[in-house]
Structures are given as structure tokens and as C-alpha cells.
Design a protein around this motif. Structure first.
Motif, PDB file in Angstrom:
ATOM      1  N   LEU A 896       0.810  -1.207   0.000  1.00  0.00           N
ATOM      2  CA  LEU A 896       0.000   0.000   0.000  1.00  0.00           C
ATOM      3  C   LEU A 896       0.848   1.264   0.000  1.00  0.00           C
ATOM      4  CD1 LEU A 896      -2.761   1.400   0.265  1.00  0.00           C
ATOM      5  CD2 LEU A 896      -2.620   1.022   2.743  1.00  0.00           C
ATOM      6  N   THR A 897       1.909   1.284   0.789  1.00  0.00           N
ATOM      7  CA  THR A 897       2.741   2.488   0.928  1.00  0.00           C
ATOM      8  C   THR A 897       4.209   2.108   0.950  1.00  0.00           C
ATOM      9  OG1 THR A 897       1.029   3.556   2.279  1.00  0.00           O
ATOM     10  CG2 THR A 897       3.233   4.513   2.357  1.00  0.00           C
ATOM     11  N   LEU A 898       5.000   2.799   0.167  1.00  0.00           N
ATOM     12  CA  LEU A 898       6.456   2.772   0.280  1.00  0.00           C
ATOM     13  C   LEU A 898       6.927   4.187   0.005  1.00  0.00           C
ATOM     14  CD1 LEU A 898       9.081   1.197   0.710  1.00  0.00           C
ATOM     15  CD2 LEU A 898       9.176   0.852  -1.777  1.00  0.00           C
ATOM     16  N   THR A 899       7.331   4.889   1.063  1.00  0.00           N
ATOM     17  CA  THR A 899       7.690   6.293   0.910  1.00  0.00           C
ATOM     18  C   THR A 899       8.835   6.643   1.844  1.00  0.00           C
ATOM     19  OG1 THR A 899       6.778   8.550   0.891  1.00  0.00           O
ATOM     20  CG2 THR A 899       6.032   7.102   2.654  1.00  0.00           C
ATOM     21  N   LEU A 908       6.582   1.798   5.355  1.00  0.00           N
ATOM     22  CA  LEU A 908       6.044   0.691   4.570  1.00  0.00           C
ATOM     23  C   LEU A 908       4.694   0.287   5.141  1.00  0.00           C
ATOM     24  CD1 LEU A 908       6.387  -1.737   2.503  1.00  0.00           C
ATOM     25  CD2 LEU A 908       7.360  -2.993   4.453  1.00  0.00           C
ATOM     26  N   ARG A 909       3.699   0.167   4.269  1.00  0.00           N
ATOM     27  CA  ARG A 909       2.415  -0.415   4.663  1.00  0.00           C
ATOM     28  C   ARG A 909       2.141  -1.628   3.780  1.00  0.00           C
ATOM     29  NH1 ARG A 909       0.730   5.152   4.875  1.00  0.00           N
ATOM     30  NH2 ARG A 909       0.357   5.823   7.035  1.00  0.00           N
ATOM     31  N   LEU A 910       1.845  -2.723   4.425  1.00  0.00           N
ATOM     32  CA  LEU A 910       1.429  -3.936   3.736  1.00  0.00           C
ATOM     33  C   LEU A 910      -0.023  -4.213   4.102  1.00  0.00           C
ATOM     34  CD1 LEU A 910       4.555  -6.230   4.264  1.00  0.00           C
ATOM     35  CD2 LEU A 910       3.947  -4.922   2.212  1.00  0.00           C
ATOM     36  N   GLU A 911      -0.784  -4.627   3.118  1.00  0.00           N
ATOM     37  CA  GLU A 911      -2.219  -4.758   3.306  1.00  0.00           C
ATOM     38  C   GLU A 911      -2.707  -6.120   2.825  1.00  0.00           C
ATOM     39  OE1 GLU A 911      -6.251  -2.894   1.228  1.00  0.00           O
ATOM     40  OE2 GLU A 911      -4.265  -2.210   0.626  1.00  0.00           O
ATOM     41  N   HIS A 912      -3.518  -6.763   3.640  1.00  0.00           N
ATOM     42  CA  HIS A 912      -4.269  -7.927   3.179  1.00  0.00           C
ATOM     43  C   HIS A 912      -5.524  -7.404   2.509  1.00  0.00           C
ATOM     44  CE1 HIS A 912      -6.208 -11.786   2.943  1.00  0.00           C
ATOM     45  NE2 HIS A 912      -5.256 -12.388   3.660  1.00  0.00           N
ATOM     46  N   LEU A 945       4.099   0.721  13.601  1.00  0.00           N
ATOM     47  CA  LEU A 945       3.332   1.902  13.954  1.00  0.00           C
ATOM     48  C   LEU A 945       1.839   1.620  13.770  1.00  0.00           C
ATOM     49  CD1 LEU A 945       5.504   4.382  11.878  1.00  0.00           C
ATOM     50  CD2 LEU A 945       5.587   4.126  14.344  1.00  0.00           C
ATOM     51  N   ASN A 946       1.018   2.553  14.233  1.00  0.00           N
ATOM     52  CA  ASN A 946      -0.407   2.477  13.912  1.00  0.00           C
ATOM     53  C   ASN A 946      -0.612   2.909  12.469  1.00  0.00           C
ATOM     54  OD1 ASN A 946       0.032   5.221  14.129  1.00  0.00           O
ATOM     55  ND2 ASN A 946      -1.843   5.633  15.267  1.00  0.00           N
ATOM     56  N   LEU A 947      -1.856   2.881  12.011  1.00  0.00           N
ATOM     57  CA  LEU A 947      -2.129   3.099  10.593  1.00  0.00           C
ATOM     58  C   LEU A 947      -1.671   4.469  10.121  1.00  0.00           C
ATOM     59  CD1 LEU A 947      -3.387   2.106   7.950  1.00  0.00           C
ATOM     60  CD2 LEU A 947      -5.598   2.963   8.774  1.00  0.00           C
ATOM     61  N   SER A 948      -1.827   5.486  10.952  1.00  0.00           N
ATOM     62  CA  SER A 948      -1.459   6.840  10.545  1.00  0.00           C
ATOM     63  C   SER A 948      -0.019   7.189  10.864  1.00  0.00           C
ATOM     64  CB  SER A 948      -2.398   7.855  11.206  1.00  0.00           C
ATOM     65  OG  SER A 948      -2.507   7.603  12.594  1.00  0.00           O
ATOM     66  N   ALA A 949       0.743   6.245  11.404  1.00  0.00           N
ATOM     67  CA  ALA A 949       2.182   6.396  11.639  1.00  0.00           C
ATOM     68  C   ALA A 949       2.507   7.509  12.622  1.00  0.00           C
ATOM     69  CB  ALA A 949       2.928   6.619  10.312  1.00  0.00           C
ATOM     70  N   ASN A 950       1.625   7.771  13.584  1.00  0.00           N
ATOM     71  CA  ASN A 950       1.940   8.778  14.599  1.00  0.00           C
ATOM     72  C   ASN A 950       1.957   8.202  16.004  1.00  0.00           C
ATOM     73  OD1 ASN A 950      -0.892   8.438  14.692  1.00  0.00           O
ATOM     74  ND2 ASN A 950      -1.203  10.518  15.439  1.00  0.00           N
ATOM     75  N   GLN A 951       1.914   6.877  16.120  1.00  0.00           N
ATOM     76  CA  GLN A 951       2.085   6.197  17.402  1.00  0.00           C
ATOM     77  C   GLN A 951       2.746   4.850  17.150  1.00  0.00           C
ATOM     78  OE1 GLN A 951      -2.311   6.566  18.599  1.00  0.00           O
ATOM     79  NE2 GLN A 951      -1.278   6.419  20.567  1.00  0.00           N
ATOM     80  N   TRP A 952       3.558   4.437  18.123  1.00  0.00           N
ATOM     81  CA  TRP A 952       4.027   3.065  18.081  1.00  0.00           C
ATOM     82  C   TRP A 952       2.830   2.139  18.284  1.00  0.00           C
ATOM     83  CZ3 TRP A 952       8.335   3.414  15.852  1.00  0.00           C
ATOM     84  CH2 TRP A 952       9.313   4.329  16.218  1.00  0.00           C
ATOM     85  N   PRO A 987      -6.992 -11.208   7.074  1.00  0.00           N
ATOM     86  CA  PRO A 987      -7.915 -10.538   6.151  1.00  0.00           C
ATOM     87  C   PRO A 987      -8.250  -9.106   6.560  1.00  0.00           C
ATOM     88  CG  PRO A 987      -8.580 -12.807   6.427  1.00  0.00           C
ATOM     89  CD  PRO A 987      -7.432 -12.584   7.386  1.00  0.00           C
ATOM     90  N   MET A 988      -8.095  -8.200   5.620  1.00  0.00           N
ATOM     91  CA  MET A 988      -8.388  -6.769   5.750  1.00  0.00           C
ATOM     92  C   MET A 988      -7.456  -6.036   6.717  1.00  0.00           C
ATOM     93  SD  MET A 988     -10.668  -5.278   3.827  1.00  0.00           S
ATOM     94  CE  MET A 988      -9.991  -6.163   2.420  1.00  0.00           C
ATOM     95  N   GLU A 989      -6.369  -6.640   7.099  1.00  0.00           N
ATOM     96  CA  GLU A 989      -5.441  -5.997   8.019  1.00  0.00           C
ATOM     97  C   GLU A 989      -4.407  -5.186   7.239  1.00  0.00           C
ATOM     98  OE1 GLU A 989      -3.059  -7.242  12.078  1.00  0.00           O
ATOM     99  OE2 GLU A 989      -3.091  -8.675  10.410  1.00  0.00           O
ATOM    100  N   ILE A 990      -4.144  -3.980   7.717  1.00  0.00           N
ATOM    101  CA  ILE A 990      -3.053  -3.146   7.216  1.00  0.00           C
ATOM    102  C   ILE A 990      -2.037  -2.999   8.328  1.00  0.00           C
ATOM    103  CG2 ILE A 990      -2.372  -0.912   6.258  1.00  0.00           C
ATOM    104  CD1 ILE A 990      -5.237  -0.532   5.311  1.00  0.00           C
ATOM    105  N   ARG A 991      -0.791  -3.302   8.036  1.00  0.00           N
ATOM    106  CA  ARG A 991       0.258  -3.138   9.029  1.00  0.00           C
ATOM    107  C   ARG A 991       1.286  -2.139   8.515  1.00  0.00           C
ATOM    108  NH1 ARG A 991       1.860  -8.794  11.872  1.00  0.00           N
ATOM    109  NH2 ARG A 991       2.919  -7.267  13.206  1.00  0.00           N
ATOM    110  N   THR A 992       1.669  -1.240   9.407  1.00  0.00           N
ATOM    111  CA  THR A 992       2.521  -0.107   9.056  1.00  0.00           C
ATOM    112  C   THR A 992       3.851  -0.233   9.782  1.00  0.00           C
ATOM    113  OG1 THR A 992       0.544   1.267   8.836  1.00  0.00           O
ATOM    114  CG2 THR A 992       2.659   2.407   9.007  1.00  0.00           C
TER     115      THR A 992
END
Length: 1000
Positions: A896-899, A908-912, A945-952, A987-992
Motif C-alpha cells: 500500500l505504501t512505500l515512501t 512501509l504499509r502492507l495490506e491484506h 506503527l499504527n495506521l497513521s504512523a503517529n504512534q508506536w 484478512p483486511m489488516e493493514i500493518r505499518t
């Protein structure tokens, strides 16, 4: 973030490694000695009705004026609004009384204001934040729309805003509450994302008028929203509150300079003393409001659009109101007023320890009265909606190549490049008056201009990276108008190469169509192997829509295969020149039994046409031995002009209101011409001078492409028109159809039905329209027809077995929702009315396996390959192919994200990407090894991190809420990650993840 963390910057990086874990601080330490957040809330009284007064301003990031005009207070002849003065004034007034509170939402504006302040002002504001007197809520770059936004772009814009707040103010800058007071309906996926971002609660202002009445009677205006059927509760559970007055003050209590309500006159020696009357009215208002809420706490939003430019007016009257109302407690009053914030209000609701009604669907469609359905904006400004979607794809490619190229991506043979401009432009475009299409025309133009400027900056990044990876500094050319067959290089060059970058983490086969003037070409792939290619004539519709912007007479068509997260190169050489430019096109054929019968690709699909009408008649999947009747045509609804006995509501940018439930057909027959080659087979259909289509099948494709072109929509008859395409099938749907939520989870829809109340349907068409962000489908036990869209559009299933999608809108009246002008788009190129072109992809599958096809197909449309061109022959040492991955990711996993996050770290965000019920094969947990992921990056540290990358992730703590139901959440098997480097996605999990990386 916990106290004691330092600001994230290059200078403050500290890395500690234990079992491969990367740890470093996310925000500045709060050393002020003050408290913020929940600890800064004023004391309430348990035996009284506590009225939480929330001073706030709602600052649209563009609407009637552009972002810049709103910030500076320019063009006040359009609307009096100046955000910089609001922030100046609020800060000044907060300093005068430590009891006062204020919340701010739109980081795009605050970021700009903050940069312009002196260090002294910044220090003062930081102190206000640390004391909880100035509190950020929501915190994204903007308050995004919920119907027409794609989840990936929403996550990006939230991350952009929250990162700035985190790095500037630390834990005291982190919002605890999501706040969407103005969007026009609310998506389940947004609630799921907010929950995964760590928010404790969510407040909004708009919901259907029938839903509100029922909830008021049942005291269910505060509820627990279970926003995923795949994530284990409470991962996607979000407490949700519906505000009592939208986001405005109670009637009679608005004290902004834009308001007409009388101020509190509290000098008893004056004749116009009105304290007693104001207090009486306020107590009546508060007690009335308390009857429709569940606790002895209620909230009042004291502010509105662009208010508090003169904050003294508001605060002076609020100070008096609090003083005089609370003084009545000495005479037995049980009402207690206090300055508050949404998080302080939420804290009191949590302390009440009650059970709350459970909701599992969404809040679409939204109507504010019987004939006023806000479903038109699902399609408004379709060209801007498509440009935003293409820009999102371009941004993801830019972000990825900035990482894969390292420092060379930003400084190289093409100059200095950066992605930040594009990130900010895309973030602004998510605003609920941007991609939604509900802004004035000059503001829509400004959004598009910002995206174009951002892409210019990103092109430098892309060119630099491709130059470094390919070891070639040859000039790279971008052709952004290939959809109308415009590319000067390919149209004139006798030899050129095309590089195809694939932003997906799996290989992709993609059709390429390049404007050319020759009659015969050779194409070879990166290994020098000849590729089957064909030359077809440019269609009449394309020549008309591109006007004088290009003169290619043909298109070179071939299919490319691009590696995951990488590029491949194809070499093209002219074999035979064509005739002079711009000859007359082939004559259109009237339908006849000899001119057209079918288009057939033996491997996968067969499409048949009615020989008498030239229209589609059936679709077959040869792999699964399926066949359905399928007819498709174009229609238009006559948009209401307000002259109606039932209601004077008109169709406009927001509102969809047809005059009749029966649309007008554009033509019952289509003139046709056919193109049949070994690469592509087409039937080009012409319905009218302003509506045409190409029905297209590529070799080896499992999807049928419908490329539609609509416009200029005629208005000579003084009728506004809502143009749709309708697919009528033999599928037995029983009134059901399915749409995606922001491009992720799928929701079931039923005609004339709402899951949480007994609907009294008053608009049989508009009241059955829903947002379609990337796909919709109809099905029965045997067949499923999925339609993948290339932008956000509105649609519904009005008749059993049918699916209609609105493509274009041209209206003659404003719908009186504030924008103040009709949705009647023209341009310099199209002064007679906007022409819009788009694609629908159709797939026919068996229902249990359909998601295995349509989910990857939808991702391909959202993140399409990027083409760059170089003229002439390639140098012998050019690297013709590259993949940034060691191996393709499994089908269920989406990168989902590589920035780039900082100098040595990437996000990095990987998404099911499958729901738990969707696929027998792909709805299973999948494990990925992060150290074995990239080909050019060595991962030496990782933290989640959490989804928005502002907390561990392990520090994210949220309020627990108890649903008012006996329904038990599903018991899902849990899986532990085998090691630090191996991560499991369910399923449907996004990990950041924040990765520390070195270039190999």
C-alpha cells in the motif's frame, strides 16, 4: 506518544537494536509541566446536566474560494473568510482567560500559519497546546470527503497532517477524536481507518433526516460503529457521536461577526439588559437537547464556517453565558456550563460506563429532507475525479521510486526533485469540497493546477531514479494525454523506447496504445524478443475529443508485462510510413447482420452483439462455462429545475433529483465499426454526436473494457441532464447489489431499504444511489457481474438484474446548498460543454471466486503502470528491466505504501486485500519476511506503527466501549509472528512499519 520522546529529525535519530527491532522517538518531549488531552479537561458535576461548549471554526480547504484565497482573506466579495486572522485572533483570546478552550482541525491551514510565526509566537502556541487550551481534533491535512475518496489517499493525507502535529507538538498535538462535521454522508471504511489510527471516538454532523428522528426518539445518537466484518473487534470498533445542530451553535446563540444574534447585555442599569431572557432560552435549549441524548452530558458546537476571525466577540459572550447560567445553580438550577473539547466530552461518555447501540452498515445515502438526496456529488465533476485518481497513482509511483533510487532520485541529471508538493496537492484534493466536485469552477481549476504542479515536481524524481537504475541519462518524455491519443514523440519518431513502471507488488500485463502515423512497426521486449503488435486507426470519437492537440492517424497496440515494483523497456521501430496526417476516418456502418455479430477471444471471453441494434447482447466466460444476457446503453435523467408540485428542490452539485423515474434513452441503436486484430478486438459504437463507446477485448484479458465518451451534453432544450449507462442482465438479484467502501470492504445494498430504520422512500432513483469508488457488482447463486470503475461514481440497481452508473452531469440550476452556481462545466478547449472519457471493466465470474479476479483488477486500475519515453536507439549498456522486490508478493498482499520517511528510514504499509468471507484461496493469513522483501534495500531495523504512523503500535491505547447487543463478535484464529522480520497479515489488516534501510 508518551512523555519523554524527542522530535523525529536527522539530528535526533537514535537507533537501538534488539532482535532486529528499530526504535526511535516520534515526537518532542512535553517538558512544560502542564497537562493536555484528557487530563486538561475541566471538572464536571455528576448531579447536573453538564453542557460542553466547544468553540471551533470550520475552515474549508477550498470551496467558494481557493485554498490561498481562504487563507489570506482574499476575494471577500465571494465569501468573507480569512483563516490567518482566525488563528491570530484565537491565540490572542486564549491567553486572556485560562479557562477558554479552542479546537482546530485543518492542518493544511495551520501548517501554513505556523511557518509564518515568530519563534516567540510558536513558543506561546506550544504552551497553549501543552495546557490543553488549544486542541487539535481530526488532524489530517484536511477534513476528507467520505464518498468519493480512495482509502489509500485518505491514509496519506491523514499521515501528512498528523506527522506535522506529532513532530511539532509531540503527544499533546496528537488528536484523540476524529471530527467530520461537514462531509455529506459517512463511509464505514472511514470509521475503520479512524479506529486503526488510534482515535477514541468520532463525531459528525450530517445524517439522513429519517435516521436522525429515529435515533433521537431512541436516544441512539451516540453509538458503537463496528466498521469491519473481517477485523477482530475492537480493532475497527469506533464510538460515534452525532452532533445536535450539525456543527452550528444552537439557534439564537451565535456571536460571531457573521451572525445577527444579539450579544449578552449584562449591565442592569441599561434598558436593554437581557441576561434573564438569554439564560432562560439557553436553559430551555439545553434541557430539550438532553431529552434526546443518553447521559447527563451534552455537547454544543459554538462556531461555524470560518468563524472566530474576531474571537473576542465569541469569547466575551461565552464567558458571560457560562457565568450567568452557572450562577443559577445557587437557586436550584441543575445545568452546568463549561468550556470543553470533543475529547473532554468523550471522556465523560466513557466514564458513564453504559452500553451503546451497535451499527455495522454505513450512513449513505444522506438526505436532509424528503426530496433532497445528496447523491449527485458521487459523480459531480467526473473529469476532476479521474484526474485525482490518476494523480494518486502518479504519487505512489513517485514515492516508490524516491525510495528505490535513494539520494540519486532527488538530485540527478534532471535536476532536483521532490515529492512533497505532490503529497500536499493530493492531500488538499481529498477535501470534502474538492474531489467531491462541490466547489466553484475556479476552485476546481485550482485543485487541478495544484495536482499538475505536484506532478511536474515528481517527474524529476521519476526521471532521476529511472536514469540511475537504467544507467541511461537519455531525456525522458511524459505523455499525459494518451487516453485521447496524443503523444508528439511517438507520433513523429521512427525509433523510440517506452519504459513501463509497475507500482504493484506483483507482475502486471497491461495494454499499451500509442499514437503513431506509420502503418507498420516492430516491438521488442527487454530480452530482445519480438512482441505481437498491431496498428489500428484512431477512432472518430478520439479525433473529435482531442481537437488540434494531436494529429496521429493510428494507434500502435501491444501488451506489456511489467515486473513487480519495477520497470521493463520496450523498443519500437517504424517499418513502414503511413499516409499524410489527419485523413478522414472510416465511415460508420449502420448495424447489419453482416457487419457485426460478435467479438471473440477464445481463451477467456466471448461477447455478442444484437445485429439489428449494434448493442451488446451477451457476455460469456469460456473458462467457467458461464453465459448471461447483457444489454448496455446510455440514458439521461431530466434534472429537476424546481418546478414540481412535491418540492422545489433542484438538481445541483450536491443533490441528484430527476424529474422522472424513467430515464430518456439516447439512442436505441448504435452505428458501429469493428476492428479485429491478434492483439485487440473492438466494436466502436456511436449513439449520438455526444455519446460514443468502444467495446474492447484484449488478447488474454479476463475483463471486457467499455471506453465511454460523453459530451458536450446538450442543453439547447433548456434541460439539465444526468447521464448514465445501464447494464441489464439475466442475473436474478432480488433487489440486492454490492458496492465498495472507499475502495476496500464491500457492502450489501438493497433497493428501498435501510438496515437501521424503516425507510419511507420519496425519491425512487436518487434515494437508491450509492457511492461506487472502485467497483460494484450484482450476483445470484450462479453468476456475478462486477463493474470496475476508473474513478468515483454514483450508481444503483433500480431494476432487478440491472446496474446503472452515472457518468456525467450538466445542470442549469444551483441546488441551494451554498456553492452558488450550476454544475455546468466548460473550458477553453470545450466551450460548448465538457467532454469526459472513462473506462468500465466488466468481469463475469462464479460468486465464490469472483473476488480473486475483481480485487486485483481494481488495484490495477487504481495503480496503473506509468509510461515514460526516450527517443532514438538505446545505448548498449542500458539496463532494460528492474524489480525493486526479490519476489512478487502473494496475491492476497498489497504493498500500500512505500515512501521516504527520513534520510535513513522508509515507511512501509502492507495490506491484506481480501475480506474474511471473500475467497477460499486468498482469505487466509499470509506471512511476509521484511528482510527478504526488497532487492535494492537492506532492512536493518524495524518498528511497527499504527495506521497513521503517529504512534508506536504497542503504545496505542484506545477506550473500550460495550455494545448494546447480545451478538458475539466472530471468533477468529490468531497467529503470532514467527520472528521480528516475518509479519503475518490477516484478512483486511493493514500493518505499518518504519524501516531503517541501507541501499545494497
Amino acid at each position: 506518544m508518551a512523555a519523554g520522546q524527542q522530535q523525529l529529525s536527522v539530528a535526533s535519530f537514535f537507533f537501538f537494536f534488539f532482535s532486529g527491532v528499530l526504535t526511535f522517538p516520534l515526537g518532542p518531549e512535553n517538558k512544560s509541566g502542564h497537562v493536555c488531552g484528557y487530563e486538561s479537561c475541566h471538572v464536571t458535576k455528576h448531579n447536573m446536566l453538564n453542557v460542553h461548549l466547544v468553540p471551533h471554526t470550520h475552515d474549508d480547504v477550498g470551496w467558494l474560494k481557493t485554498v490561498d484565497q481562504y487563507y489570506y482573506g482574499d476575494r471577500n466579495d465571494i465569501q468573507h473568510a480569512g483563516v490567518q486572522y482566525i488563528l491570530d485572533s484565537v491565540v490572542d483570546q486564549l491567553l486572556k482567560n485560562p479557562d477558554r478552550r479552542f479546537i482546530y482541525v485543518e492542518t493544511a491551514f495551520f501548517f501554513r500559519w505556523w511557518k509564518q510565526q515568530s519563534s516567540g509566537v510558536q513558543q506561546t502556541v506550544t504552551q497553549l497546546v501543552n495546557q490543553g487550551r488549544l486542541e487539535f481534533v481530526n488532524g489530517g491535512w484536511c477534513m476528507s470527503d467520505e464518498a468519493t475518496t480512495h482509502y489509500s489517499a485518505v491514509i496519506d493525507q491523514m499521515t501528512l497532517g498528523l506527522r506535522f502535529l506529532n513532530e511539532t507538538f509531540g503527544s499533546c498535538g496528537r488528536p484523540r477524536v476524529a471530527w467530520h462535521i461537514d462531509p455529506f454522508g459517512h463511509a464505514r471504511e472511514h470509521a475503520s481507518m479512524f479506529a486503526q489510527m488510534g482515535y477514541d471516538g468520532f463525531f459528525f454532523g450530517r445524517l439522513d433526516y429519517q435516521d436522525r428522528v429515529r435515533r433521537m426518539l431512541a436516544k441512539e445518537q451516540e453509538l458503537l460503529w463496528r466498521a469491519s466484518d473481517s477485523l477482530t473487534p475492537p480493532a475497527a470498533d469506533l464510538f460515534t457521536g452525532i452532533l445536535p445542530n450539525g456543527y452550528n451553535p444552537p439557534e439564537g446563540f451565535c456571536w460571531d461577526q457573521s451572525c445577527d444574534d444579539p450579544p449578552i447585555r449584562d449591565d442592569p442599569d441599561l434598558e436593554d439588559y437581557n441576561v434573564d431572557e438569554v439564560v432562560r432560552r439557553f436553559l430551555d435549549t439545553a434541557n430539550d437537547q438532553a431529552t434526546v441524548y443518553k447521559t447527563n452530558h451534552i455537547i454544543m458546537t459554538m462556531g461555524s464556517d470560518f468563524q472566530y476571525e474576531n474571537a473576542n466577540l465569541w469569547y466575551k459572550n461565552l464567558d458571560k453565558l457560562i457565568h450567568h447560567v452557572n450562577a443559577r445553580q445557587g437557586n436550584g438550577s441543575k445545568v452546568h456550563l463549561l468550556y470543553s473539547t470533543p475529547s473532554c466530552y468523550l471522556q465523560e461518555l466513557h466514564r458513564a460506563n453504559l452500553t451503546w447501540a451497535l451499527k455495522t452498515d454505513d450512513f449513505f445515502p444522506y438526505a436532509d429532507s424528503a426530496h433532497d438526496f445528496w447523491t449527485g456529488f458521487f459523480t459531480s465533476r467526473p473529469a476532476l475525479k479521474r484526474y485525482e485518481r490518476v494523480s494518486n497513482s502518479n504519487l505512489q509511483t513517485c514515492n516508490q521510486l524516491e525510495v528505490l533510487g535513494g539520494p540519486a532520485s532527488r538530485k540527478g541529471p534532471y535536476g532536483e526533485g521532490e515529492s512533497q508538493t505532490m503529497k500536499e496537492a493530493m492531500a488538499v484534493a481529498q477535501h470534502h469540497d474538492a474531489v467531491s466536485g462541490t466547489e466553484k469552477q475556479h476552485v476546481a481549476n485550482d485543485y487541478a493546477r495544484r495536482l499538475a504542479t505536484g506532478w511536474q515536481h515528481c517527474q524529476v524524481v521519476v526521471s532521476n531514479t529511472l536514469a540511475a537504475l537504467s544507467r541511461s541519462s537519455a531525456e525522458r518524455i511524459y505523455c499525459d494525454n494518451l487516453n485521447i491519443s496524443v503523444c508528439p514523440l511517438t507520433a513523429s519518431s521512427k525509433q523510440f523506447s517506452v519504459s513501463v513502471y509497475n507500482p504493484l507488488a506483483r507482475p502486471v500485463t497491461w495494454p499499451v496504445r500509442l499514437p503513431v502515423n506509420g502503418e507498420s512497426y516492430s516491438v521488442s521486449d527487454a530480452k530482445g524478443k519480438a512482441v505481437d503488435c498491431q496498428v489500428v486507426p484512431v477512432s472518430r470519437a478520439t479525433r473529435e475529443v482531442r481537437k488540434n492537440r494531436g494529429h496521429a492517424v493510428n494507434e500502435l497496440v501491444f501488451q506489456v508485462q511489467a515486473p513487480p515494483l519495477g520497470y521493463t523497456t520496450y523498443s519500437v521501430s517504424l517499418l513502414q510510413n503511413g499516409p499524410p496526417p489527419a485523413p478522414p476516418g472510416p465511415a460508420l456502418q449502420q448495424p447489419s447482420r453482416t457487419s457485426i455479430c460478435c467479438v471473440r477471444v477464445l481463451q477467456f471471453l466471448r461477447v455478442t452483439f444484437d445485429p439489428d441494434t449494434g448493442l451488446l447482447s451477451s457476455l460469456s466466460n469460456l473458462e467457467t462455462n458461464q453465459s448471461i444476457k447483457l444489454t448496455q446503453n446510455f440514458y439521461w435523467y431530466n434534472a429537476s429545475d424546481g418546478n414540481n408540485s412535491e418540492s422545489n428542490q433542484m438538481s445541483g452539485a450536491y443533490i441528484f433529483r430527476p424529474n422522472s423515474s424513467t430515464p430518456f434513452i439516447i439512442s436505441r441503436m448504435a452505428k458501429t465499426e469493428t476492428v479485429q486484430t491478434s492483439v485487440v478486438q473492438e466494436v466502436r459504437q456511436w449513439f449520438s454526436p455526444w455519446a460514443s463507446q468502444v467495446v474492447r477485448l484484449y488478447t488474454d484479458s479476463r475483463a471486457l473494457e467499455l471506453e465511454w465518451t460523453v459530451g458536450p451534453v446538450p442543453i439547447d432544450d433548456s434541460l439539465g441532464k444526468e447521464v448514465i449507462t445501464r447494464l441489464d442482465t439475466s442475473i436474478k438479484t432480488s433487489g440486492l447489489f454490492y458496492t465498495d467502501s472507499n475502495g476496500r470492504e464491500v457492502l450489501q445494498r438493497r433497493k428501498d431499504f435501510r438496515p437501521t430504520w424503516n425507510l419511507k422512500q420519496s425519491e425512487p432513483i436518487a434515494g437508491n444511489y450509492y457511492p461506487i469508488n472502485s467497483r460494484a457488482f450484482i450476483k445470484d447463486d450462479v453468476d456475478q457481474l462486477t463493474v470496475v470503475t476508473d474513478r468515483s461514481q454514483g450508481g444503483g440497481s433500480i431494476q432487478n438484474g440491472s446496474l446503472e452508473i452515472m457518468l456525467h452531469r450538466r445542470l442549469l440550476y444551483d441546488d441551494v446548498r451554498g456553492v452558488g452556481e450550476p454544475l455546468n462545466e466548460t473550458s477553453n478547449i470545450f466551450p460548448q460543454g465538457l467532454v469526459v472519457r472513462g473506462r468500465l471493466l466488466l468481469s463475469l465470474e462464479r460468486p465464490p471466486a469472483a473476488a480473486d479476479t475483481h480485487r486485483p483488477l481494481a488495484q490495477e486500475v487504481v495503480l496503473q503502470p506509468m509510461l515514460t519515453f526516450t527517443d532514438g536507439a538505446l545505448s548498449p549498456d542500458t539496463r532494460l528491466e528492474f524489480s525493486g522486490l526479490q519476489a512478487a508478493l502473494p496475491p492476497a498482499v498489497h504493498l500500500l505504501t512505500l515512501t521516504q520517511w527520513d534520510s535513513d528510514s522508509v515507511l512501509l504499509r502492507l495490506e491484506h486485500q481480501f475480506q474474511i468471507w471473500e475467497s477460499e484461496v486468498n482469505s487466509r493469513p499470509v506471512t511476509v519476511n521484511l528482510q527478504k522483501l526488497f532487492s535494492t534495500l537492506e532492512v536493518v531495523g524495524v518498528s511497527e506503527l499504527n495506521l497513521s504512523a503517529n504512534q508506536w503500535k504497542d503504545e496505542m491505547k484506545r477506550y473500550d466501549w460495550t455494545p448494546q447487543t447480545d451478538k458475539k463478535p466472530p471468533l477468529l484464529k490468531t497467529f503470532e509472528d514467527p520472528s521480528t522480520w516475518e509479519v503475518t497479515l490477516r484478512p483486511m489488516e493493514i500493518r505499518t512499519f518504519l524501516l531503517r534501510v541501507h541501499l545494497r
